[in-house]
Each structure stands twice: as structure tokens, then as C-alpha cells.
Enzyme design. Structure first.
Site, PDB file in Angstrom:
ATOM      1  N   ARG A 234       0.850  -1.199   0.000  1.00  0.00           N
ATOM      2  CA  ARG A 234       0.000   0.000   0.000  1.00  0.00           C
ATOM      3  C   ARG A 234       0.880   1.242   0.000  1.00  0.00           C
ATOM      4  NH1 ARG A 234      -1.928   3.235   4.350  1.00  0.00           N
ATOM      5  NH2 ARG A 234      -4.122   3.922   4.209  1.00  0.00           N
ATOM      6  N   LEU A 235       0.712   2.078  -1.009  1.00  0.00           N
ATOM      7  CA  LEU A 235       1.461   3.325  -1.099  1.00  0.00           C
ATOM      8  C   LEU A 235       0.672   4.392  -0.340  1.00  0.00           C
ATOM      9  CD1 LEU A 235       2.636   3.237  -4.840  1.00  0.00           C
ATOM     10  CD2 LEU A 235       3.720   2.232  -2.813  1.00  0.00           C
ATOM     11  N   ASP A 236       1.082   4.632   0.888  1.00  0.00           N
ATOM     12  CA  ASP A 236       0.338   5.511   1.787  1.00  0.00           C
ATOM     13  C   ASP A 236       0.475   6.970   1.364  1.00  0.00           C
ATOM     14  OD1 ASP A 236      -1.016   6.086   4.429  1.00  0.00           O
ATOM     15  OD2 ASP A 236       0.873   7.159   4.722  1.00  0.00           O
ATOM     16  N   ALA A 237      -0.650   7.695   1.364  1.00  0.00           N
ATOM     17  CA  ALA A 237      -0.672   9.144   1.096  1.00  0.00           C
ATOM     18  C   ALA A 237       0.081   9.504  -0.177  1.00  0.00           C
ATOM     19  CB  ALA A 237      -0.107   9.907   2.293  1.00  0.00           C
ATOM     20  N   ILE A 238       0.030   8.626  -1.159  1.00  0.00           N
ATOM     21  CA  ILE A 238       0.824   8.792  -2.380  1.00  0.00           C
ATOM     22  C   ILE A 238       0.464  10.059  -3.150  1.00  0.00           C
ATOM     23  CG2 ILE A 238      -0.771   7.317  -3.685  1.00  0.00           C
ATOM     24  CD1 ILE A 238       3.026   7.551  -4.242  1.00  0.00           C
TER      25      ILE A 238
END
EC number: 2.4.1.352
Length: 587
Positions: A234-238
């Protein structure tokens, strides 16, 4: 174009020809160092094929969700997963389990270590051996108490460009703000005071991706997680990754290029790994992270939680139905991560433009009435609501209802998510039938704590063993639905869906398997009143003249009422869920 060539083009776009070429050479060496060290699953996946099916569902949980004396929380979590969810839940998203300084894990101090109070990488790997592991790459920012930031403040040349500084008086008014907090904070460095970019809080300092070393470091961490068993990252706050003054600093073209780069890396060295982007924004912006099927494999359905809540509050699925009709399945090349609750609250922004403002306002008031809280963000027009902080069961099911009705109503809301095309993500507190934890908010001062209660493992098991408890009713009902869902390939994320006309209180959906050989008619009553639905007899392509149905959850045979040769009708009780497939004689 081959992944290696795509990487070269993307890095040239991000950094320019010369720096892009140097960065590509460094990336090539980095990838060569990882080849052969990444453990692939038993089944080999070809690049371009989405490695998901109808048996996939993911539990969303904290690493320290369960406490038991004398045992590391990750080991306890592993036991819960194996004892209670094997054969029912295929995946688990363990929220950040690294050393952290705030935000319940999303202010990472060391990306390569497991929080020693929670366990070790051995605990994580053991979980990954039995469940598809989803891990966060918190790549927009790190902790202000991290070693990286400490060395930056000390003037270490290795880290002098790792973070973003701005000059006093810089006009930042055009930058999109997800929070009602300052965009920059002052820190004392070896060179004097510096203003550092902080999108989310003073303790979360934004990383500078204009420095190629930052990007290469994050790619190395990404592959390290794969080496430890992660299959979904999961790419957080991408959305906020790339900063450029004069732009809103959200959804920047170079941010999309970075996502494309991670996708190309996966295709080159780990095609079994899926990328999911976390972008809590309006639906159209959210799905832009599919790119041309060359960015995220999965995007969150952020519009789903507020739309389902609205449907149950007003006993009217009209807006949910119309939105669902806009969902493109993209030929099964990418898909959606369907969820109704998570460690965060219910986003308001994704519902804007779908629900009328008066319905959003009514939802906000209902959340307050049901014990929830409202979080705000800064805009040029002032502070506006951006998140509803409430446990989803507390939001859906009024506390004055009897326990069986509360459980049935809540499970009906969850059935909407389980029916829609995509992979379900189920928050642990939804699975366990938890309610608002206002005491936690009083302890931390954070609205989001209302849905982040950590639990005694033995205490939870005791409640689950009591068939009269709300936890047990919700948990057992949820497991029954998950088991039923696994019976039909019609629920494959790569399959098709058709949203059907029905009374305004009934969400009706037809799901069809990718090869069109299996179908399920999904019916969910969002009201307490019995409803009758009429459908054409030819609704099932696989059995156009079916006179008997099997209900997947109960296994019962259902005989519909024949209105005439061309139509049949089905009655649904209050908050009833039916998953119907044409009856097939097992003999």
C-alpha cells in the site's frame, strides 16, 4: 514496451535526461542485487494478469490489535488468524508495525525494523506463509524523530536533501491541504532555524523525491518488504508525494510517474506483487491512479463507506445504485479494494459530487447523534469537514435496537461491499462487532482513536464464545457470508457486474464470473420493512428459465413466485441479504 525501458523513460521524465540516466543505472544495480532473493508464491503469475480470485478477502488490523500476557502481539495476531480465519480470509493487511513516534504507526522511525514491543520479522514471515500479506510503504513522510531527520538537522551531507525546506515568506496558499494544520514547521538545525514541509503534522516530515537517493531508498525498502513475504504493498498518502511550488502539490504528473515506476519494477522482478494506492479523494481523481492500466493494480473505493451509510440512513439506495453503475471493471486488468471501515474515519471528500450537500450534512448530524466525531481541514473558504470519526457498526445500527437486529442491519451493510466487484477489505473492528471507543478519544485527544481500540485476546474470545453477544452475532454472521462468497466464481474481482432496478430500499446486483459460467443475484434490503422485487425470468444467462434458486449463505433452496412466464418475484425481510444462484441438482 519492456519494464526496463519503461523505467528508463520514467526516470528521464522525473529527473531529466542526465540525472535520469544515472538514476536508471543505480536502479538497475539495485534490482540486480534483489533478483533471486525475493520469495515468490507457489503459483507463478504472468505479468499483466491480476493474481486475484473470488476467494480473496483481506483483514485490516494493527499488529498489536490483540494483547495477551507474556506473548508478542504479532504472535497473538498470527494465532487468531490461523485459528479463526484460515480457509475464510485469505489475506491480512497489518498496518505499520515499525518503530514509530505518533499517528498509531504512520510516523515511521525505522522502515526496516519491526517494533520490538510487537514482535520480530519472524512473526511477520510466519503470517505471510499462511496469508497474503499486505504491508504499508509510508513513503510521503517519515518521523521527525527518525535517524534520517536527525542527521538532516545535524547537517550530514548524506541527508541534506532528504527533506523539503522552504524560505520564510514563500507563498504556499495554492497547496492543497488535507488537514487543518500548518503546512510547514520550524526546526532548529546545525545551520539555524529551517522551515520543513509537513503535510500531515509536525511529527511527520515530508521526504524530498526531487533527490533521486530518496526514491532509490524507498524502492529498496519496497523490495525488502517483498523479501519478507509482502504480496500487496500500500502506497500511503501517495497523492501528495511530489511537491512543486505553483501547483496544488496533489496528483502531480511526477507522482503518477513514480507509481508507474513501482509498477514496472513489480513486473520486472516480482510480478506476483500488487500495488494499491491510498488516495482519499473524489472518485474520478481516485481512479486516475489506474493510469493506462500501468499504475496501481488496486485502488480503494473511498466513495463506498459514505454512500452505504447514506443508503441505510435514508433507507434509499438511489445514489449508491447510480454510482455503482459508473464502476468500470476494465476487463479485469485492475480492480478495486472495497472497504467500509478502516483505521481512519469515513471520508467526506469522496462523496462530494455524488451525494447532494444536504444529504452529506444530514450524515454528519447522524454521526454526531450516534456518538461520532467530525474532523476538519483547512480550505481558502475556511475549515470544512473532511472525515467522520465513528465505528461503522455504531454509525449503521442504532444503539437502541435489540442485538439481533443490530447485527442483521450491520451485516446487511457489509454485504453491499462483499457483493460489489473488487477485493473486500474488512476492518478488524467490523469483523468483531466493536462499537465506538469514546474513552480512547479522551485518552489520546485524537478523533480517530474512536475506532482504534486495542483488545484483550482472552476477553475477545470470551465474548465470541457467547452466542448472545453482539460480537458473536456479527462475527459468526460475517464468517458465514465470507464462506458463502468463496462458493462462487461470480465474485471474482476480474468478473462482471450489472446493477439492477429494484425498489429504492433494495440494492440489487448481478455478478458474473470472468468466463460467464457462474452468476449470483445479490439482493440487500437497507430497510426494516419487507420488500418485494420483480425480475425478468431471463435474468440469468446461464439458466434463463430457472425456477429454483440456491441461497449461498444458508444453502437453502428458494422457490420464487412466478408473476407470469416472463417475470418472477422475491420477497426480502427487513435487512435481509440474499445471494441467489440457479439451482443445480447435485445428483
Amino acid at each position: 514496451m519492456e519494464p526496463v525501458d519503461r523505467m528508463r523513460e520514467l526516470l528521464s521524465f522525473i529527473y531529466g535526461p542526465e540525472t535520469g540516466r544515472d538514476t536508471h543505472e543505480a536502479l538497475h544495480a539495485l534490482l540486480d542485487g534483489w533478483r533471486g532473493r525475493l520469495p515468490s508464491p507457489d503459483e507463478e503469475y504472468a505479468s499483466g494478469r491480476l493474481p486475484l480470485d473470488h476467494t480473496d478477502a483481506v483483514l485490516i488490523t494493527y499488529g498489536d490489535q490483540f494483547g495477551r500476557k507474556g506473548e508478542a502481539p504479532l504472535a497473538t495476531l498470527g494465532e487468531f488468524l490461523r485459528e479463526y480465519l484460515s480457509g475464510t480470509m485469505k489475506g491480512v493487511h497489518i498496518l505499520p508495525f515499525f518503530p514509530y513516534s505518533s499517528d498509531d504507526g504512520f510516523s515511521v522511525m525505522d522502515y526496516r525494523r519491526v517494533n520490538p514491543e510487537w514482535g520480530t520479522w519472524d512473526d511477520v514471515r510466519r503470517i505471510s506463509e499462511d496469508f497474503r500479506l499486505m504491508v504499508d510503504l509510508v513513503l510521503n513522510h517519515c518521523s521527525a524523530k527518525s535517524e534520517w531527520f536527525r542527521r538532516f538537522l545535524q547537517g550530514d551531507p548524506e541527508y541534506e536533501d532528504f527533506f523539503i525546506t522552504v524560505e520564510p515568506g514563500t507563498d504556499l496558499s495554492g497547496v492543497f491541504r488535507p488537514r487543518a494544520l500548518p503546512l510547514v514547521h520550524e526546526f532548529e538545525s546545525a545551520k539555524g532555524p529551517v522551515l520543513v514541509w509537513t503535510t500531515f503534522s509536525r511529527d511527520q516530515v515530508d521526504l524530498n523525491y526531487a533527490n533521486p537517493r530518496v526514491l532509490l531508498e524507498m524502492i529498496d525498502i519496497f523490495l525488502f518488504y517483498v523479501s519478507q513475504g509482502a504480496q500487496i504493498i500500500r502506497l500511503d498518502a501517495i497523492a501528495y508525494l511530489w511537491k512543486e511550488l505553483g501547483t496544488p502539490c496533489i496528483h502531480h504528473p511526477k507522482t503518477h510517474a513514480v507509481v508507474k515506476l513501482f509498477r514496472a519494477i513489480c513486473e520486472e522482478v516480482c510480478p506476483w506483487v500488487l500495488i494499491i494506492t491510498e488516495t482519499n479523494v473524489p472518485h474520478k481523481e481516485n481512479i486516475s491512479y489506474f493510469g493506462d492500466m500501468d499504475e496501481a493494480h488496486l485502488v480503494y473505493q473511498f466513495a463506498l463507506p459514505p454512500l452505504v451509510l447514506d443508503a441505510f440512513l435514508r433507507k434509499d439506495v438511489s445514489y449508491l445504485r447510480e454510482w455503482a453503475r459508473t464502476i468500470d471493471t476494465y476487463g479485469g486488468k485492475v480492480s478495486y479494494f472495497n472497504f467500509l471501515a478502516s483505521h481512519d474515519g469515513i471520508g467526506v471528500l469522496p462523496a462530494r459530487g455524488i451525494l447532494p450537500d444536504e444529504y452529506i450534512d444530514a450524515m454528519i448530524e447522524a454521526v454526531k447523534d450516534r456518538g461520532g466525531l467530525i474532523s476538519y481541514k483547512s480550505t481558502p473558504q475556511g475549515e470544512v469537514p473532511y472525515e467522520l470519526n465513528i465505528n461503522y457498526l455504531s454509525a449503521i445500527s442504532e444503539s437502541h435496537l435489540d442485538r439481533p437486529t443490530r447485527a442483521r442491519k450491520f451485516l446487511a451493510s457489509q454485504a453491499v461491499m462483499l457483493s460489489l466487484v473488487g477485493m473486500p477489505g474488512i476492518y478488524v473492528h467490523s469483523l468483531l462487532g466493536s462499537e465506538n471507543w469514546r474513552e480512547g478519544v479522551e485518552k489520546t485527544g485524537m478523533n480517530r482513536t474512536i475506532n482504534r481500540q486495542k483488545l484483550s485476546y482472552e476477553g475477545v474470545l470470551e465474548e465470541l464464545r457467547d452466542p448472545e453477544s453482539l460480537r458473536s452475532m456479527v462475527f459468526e454472521g460475517y464468517l458465514d457470508m465470507l464462506a458463502a462468497r468463496r462458493k462462487s466464481r461470480a465474485f471474482d474481482p476480474r468478473g462482471m457486474q450489472e446493477v439492477l432496478e429494484a425498489p429504492e430500499t433494495v440494492f440489487a446486483l448481478l455478478r458474473r464470473s470472468p468466463d460467464a459460467t457462474e452468476e449470483v443475484l445479490c439482493l440487500i434490503n437497507v430497510s426494516h420493512i419487507e420488500q418485494e422485487c420483480v425480475f425478468p425470468s431471463s435474468i440469468f444467462r446461464t439458466a434463463p428459465d430457472a425456477h429454483l434458486f440456491t441461497e449461498l449463505t444458508s444453502g437453502d433452496t428458494l422457490v420464487p413466485y412466478r408473476e407470469d412466464e416472463d417475470r418472477f418475484s422475491i420477497s426480502l425481510g427487513g435487512y435481509e441479504v440474499l445471494w441467489l444462484t440457479p439451482y443445480r441438482d447435485k445428483g
